[in-house]
Design a protein around this motif. Structure first.
Motif, PDB file in Angstrom:
ATOM      1  N   PHE B  80      41.777  44.379  40.660  1.00  0.00           N
ATOM      2  CA  PHE B  80      43.007  43.602  40.671  1.00  0.00           C
ATOM      3  C   PHE B  80      44.048  44.332  39.833  1.00  0.00           C
ATOM      4  O   PHE B  80      43.823  44.575  38.656  1.00  0.00           O
ATOM      5  CB  PHE B  80      42.781  42.218  40.065  1.00  0.00           C
ATOM      6  N   VAL B 101      45.409  34.812  38.936  1.00  0.00           N
ATOM      7  CA  VAL B 101      44.390  35.867  38.912  1.00  0.00           C
ATOM      8  C   VAL B 101      43.064  35.308  38.421  1.00  0.00           C
ATOM      9  O   VAL B 101      42.011  35.604  38.972  1.00  0.00           O
ATOM     10  CB  VAL B 101      44.853  37.029  38.010  1.00  0.00           C
ATOM     11  N   SER B 103      41.843  32.353  38.770  1.00  0.00           N
ATOM     12  CA  SER B 103      41.146  31.583  39.795  1.00  0.00           C
ATOM     13  C   SER B 103      40.552  32.515  40.856  1.00  0.00           C
ATOM     14  O   SER B 103      39.502  32.243  41.417  1.00  0.00           O
ATOM     15  CB  SER B 103      42.085  30.567  40.440  1.00  0.00           C
ATOM     16  N   LYS B 104      41.220  33.652  41.098  1.00  0.00           N
ATOM     17  CA  LYS B 104      40.664  34.623  42.055  1.00  0.00           C
ATOM     18  C   LYS B 104      39.452  35.321  41.455  1.00  0.00           C
ATOM     19  O   LYS B 104      38.485  35.608  42.151  1.00  0.00           O
ATOM     20  CB  LYS B 104      41.726  35.675  42.395  1.00  0.00           C
ATOM     21  N   GLN B 107      36.067  33.841  41.730  1.00  0.00           N
ATOM     22  CA  GLN B 107      35.398  33.944  43.026  1.00  0.00           C
ATOM     23  C   GLN B 107      34.714  35.292  43.238  1.00  0.00           C
ATOM     24  O   GLN B 107      33.814  35.410  44.062  1.00  0.00           O
ATOM     25  CB  GLN B 107      36.398  33.723  44.166  1.00  0.00           C
ATOM     26  N   CYS B 108      35.202  36.323  42.557  1.00  0.00           N
ATOM     27  CA  CYS B 108      34.504  37.601  42.722  1.00  0.00           C
ATOM     28  C   CYS B 108      33.886  38.002  41.393  1.00  0.00           C
ATOM     29  O   CYS B 108      34.581  38.217  40.408  1.00  0.00           O
ATOM     30  CB  CYS B 108      35.391  38.709  43.253  1.00  0.00           C
ATOM     31  N   GLU B 167      43.390  44.708  45.242  1.00  0.00           N
ATOM     32  CA  GLU B 167      44.412  43.680  45.426  1.00  0.00           C
ATOM     33  C   GLU B 167      45.427  43.787  44.306  1.00  0.00           C
ATOM     34  O   GLU B 167      45.129  44.287  43.223  1.00  0.00           O
ATOM     35  CB  GLU B 167      43.783  42.287  45.401  1.00  0.00           C
ATOM     36  N   ALA B 169      48.367  41.563  42.095  1.00  0.00           N
ATOM     37  CA  ALA B 169      48.947  40.254  41.777  1.00  0.00           C
ATOM     38  C   ALA B 169      50.282  40.490  41.093  1.00  0.00           C
ATOM     39  O   ALA B 169      50.360  41.253  40.129  1.00  0.00           O
ATOM     40  CB  ALA B 169      48.015  39.474  40.861  1.00  0.00           C
ATOM     41  N   THR B 183      49.640  37.312  45.673  1.00  0.00           N
ATOM     42  CA  THR B 183      48.732  38.457  45.700  1.00  0.00           C
ATOM     43  C   THR B 183      48.890  39.154  47.037  1.00  0.00           C
ATOM     44  O   THR B 183      49.265  38.536  48.031  1.00  0.00           O
ATOM     45  CB  THR B 183      47.246  38.065  45.557  1.00  0.00           C
ATOM     46  N   HIS B 185      46.936  42.060  49.557  1.00  0.00           N
ATOM     47  CA  HIS B 185      45.720  42.809  49.799  1.00  0.00           C
ATOM     48  C   HIS B 185      46.098  44.235  50.168  1.00  0.00           C
ATOM     49  O   HIS B 185      46.848  44.448  51.096  1.00  0.00           O
ATOM     50  CB  HIS B 185      44.968  42.131  50.939  1.00  0.00           C
TER      51      HIS B 185
END
Lengths: 134, 282
Positions: B80, B101, B103-104, B107-108, B167, B169, B183, B185
């Motif tokens: 990121f 960021v 919250s993203k 997930q990863c 990605e 942000a 964000t 990609h």
């Protein structure tokens, strides 16, 4: 002579947007000219002189890096830097040239320094030669 | 009794006034920086948009997926790039982008961050999130050359298989009053099935070869996008700071008005009291 829509954009702004009859640029493999009805085409650009012929008028510029794309007949030139011949700062190019030469002649320079200096030398030479042809 | 409270109020008014002066000055500084940042956006926006649409066109009409930039990988890290500000006092500018960021990131599991801007760097180091490099701590000092070198480094990492996704942000500069975090990609290059069906007209001729074209164009594209988003974020920061400082000045003015009223009332009360005392005493 038939023309095609040409756009030239750099990070500093939109430099050219209009119809052109011919565009000559230097790609990584050599000079090439684009005329109307070119097939879809993509190529990276090298460092060299670019010539735009629009409305019968010929303009030259120093064009460095980036890419050229032709999609459905419209041509987009996206260089890293693009300077019309009359706008080139020759004094700056010369200063950069001598700085690059200094690094190249210095035997203590590291490999990356040498590479950077080489690229700088090349850019300065392109700028100088384009500006000199006015 | 009344004298003490008027003095207290006076002190508070004085401190409010100096706060107001500071916020006013910050607002003006932000406003002048904003003008410069906006001019920069206007210059770079066409580049940003055309670069993006050109790459999209190429991806859409492309039939040749041999390029490693299209590779969808299972393992590897997700990078990121996070662009935030160097300083606080800019309303929700920093926290909005960092929250998104965060919250993203949840997930990863296998993510690394490349922070640009001191606030972003501080946030991720204090939250113990792996940081790729801390050398771009000053968002205002990152030049276009830096953008291209970051892009080159990241695409090298992507090609070697170290990263599976990249990605970015940043904060989108919508208007002077509205900035939204977003964000984008970047890698691997993808395009939706629908778009591909629309674009099944013709192939593209790549010279010298598609591999070489992608190898030199993709880092260029990343660098350009990075620079464009950086410009957007910088302008957003100044706009956010300007409006935050504007409302702070407004609040200070309101408080001063309120306190002056209280001060006058207290003064009046003390005079009245004194008169009553004199009258009662005579």
């Amino acid at each position: 002579m038939s023309s095609f829509p040409l756009k030239i954009v750099t990070p500093d702004g939109l430099i050219f947007d209009g119809e052109a009859e011919r565009l000559i640029v230097r790609s990584t493999t050599g000079d090439l000219a684009i005329m109307a009805h070119h097939i879809n085409y993509v190529t990276p650009l090298g460092m060299g002189k670019a010539t735009v012929i629009a409305n019968g008028k010929r303009r030259e510029a120093a064009c460095i890096g980036g890419m050229l794309s032709v999609v459905d007949g419209s041509v987009t030139l996206v260089p890293t830097t693009f300077e019309w011949a009359e706008k080139i700062d020759v004094a700056r190019a010369e200063a950069s040239l001598s700085r690059a030469e200094e690094v190249l002649h210095n035997s203590g320079s590291s490999n990356t320094d040498l590479k950077l200096a080489e690229a700088r030398l090349h850019r300065a030479l392109v700028r100088k030669s384009v500006a000199g042809q006015k | 009794m009344a004298g003490v409270s008027t003095k207290e109020i006076k002190n508070r008014i004085r401190s409010m006034e100096s706060t107001k002066q500071i916020t006013k000055a910050m607002e003006m500084v932000a406003a002048s920086k904003l003008r410069r940042a906006q001019a920069q956006i206007e210059n770079s926006r066409p580049y940003f948009e055309i670069l993006h649409s050109t790459i999209e066109d190429i991806v859409r009409t492309n039939r040749d997926f041999s390029s490693p930039f299209f590779a969808q990988r299972e393992n590897g890290k997700t990078v990121f790039i996070v662009i935030a500000g160097d300083r606080g006092l800019a309303g929700g500018y920093n926290s909005n982008v960092l929250k998104m960021v965060q919250s993203k990131l949840s997930q990863c599991p296998d993510a690394v961050v490349l922070p640009i801007g001191k606030r972003a760097l501080d946030y991720f180091t204090s939250h113990k999130i792996p940081v790729l490099t801390g050398i771009y701590a000053e968002a205002a000092g990152v030049s276009i050359g830096d953008c291209f070198s970051i892009a080159k480094q990241l695409s090298k990492g992507f090609l070697s298989g170290e990263y599976k996704e990249i990605e970015i942000a940043y904060t989108n500069f919508v208007s002077l009053l509205s900035q939204t975090p977003a964000t984008m990609h970047l890698l691997p290059l993808t395009c939706s099935e629908e778009m591909r069906r629309q674009g099944c007209v013709s192939g593209i001729k790549y010279e010298p070869s598609s591999e070489e074209v992608f190898a030199s164009i993709v880092p260029e594209y990343l660098g350009g996008i990075l620079y464009g988003t950086l410009c957007e974020s910088r302008a957003s920061e100044q706009a956010a700071r300007r409006s935050a400082m504007d409302s702070a000045t407004q609040n200070a003015e309101d408080m001063i008005a309120d306190l002056s009223l209280k001060f006058n009332r207290a003064r009046q009360a003390s005079i009245t009291q004194e008169i009553t005392e004199i009258v009662a005493g005579s």
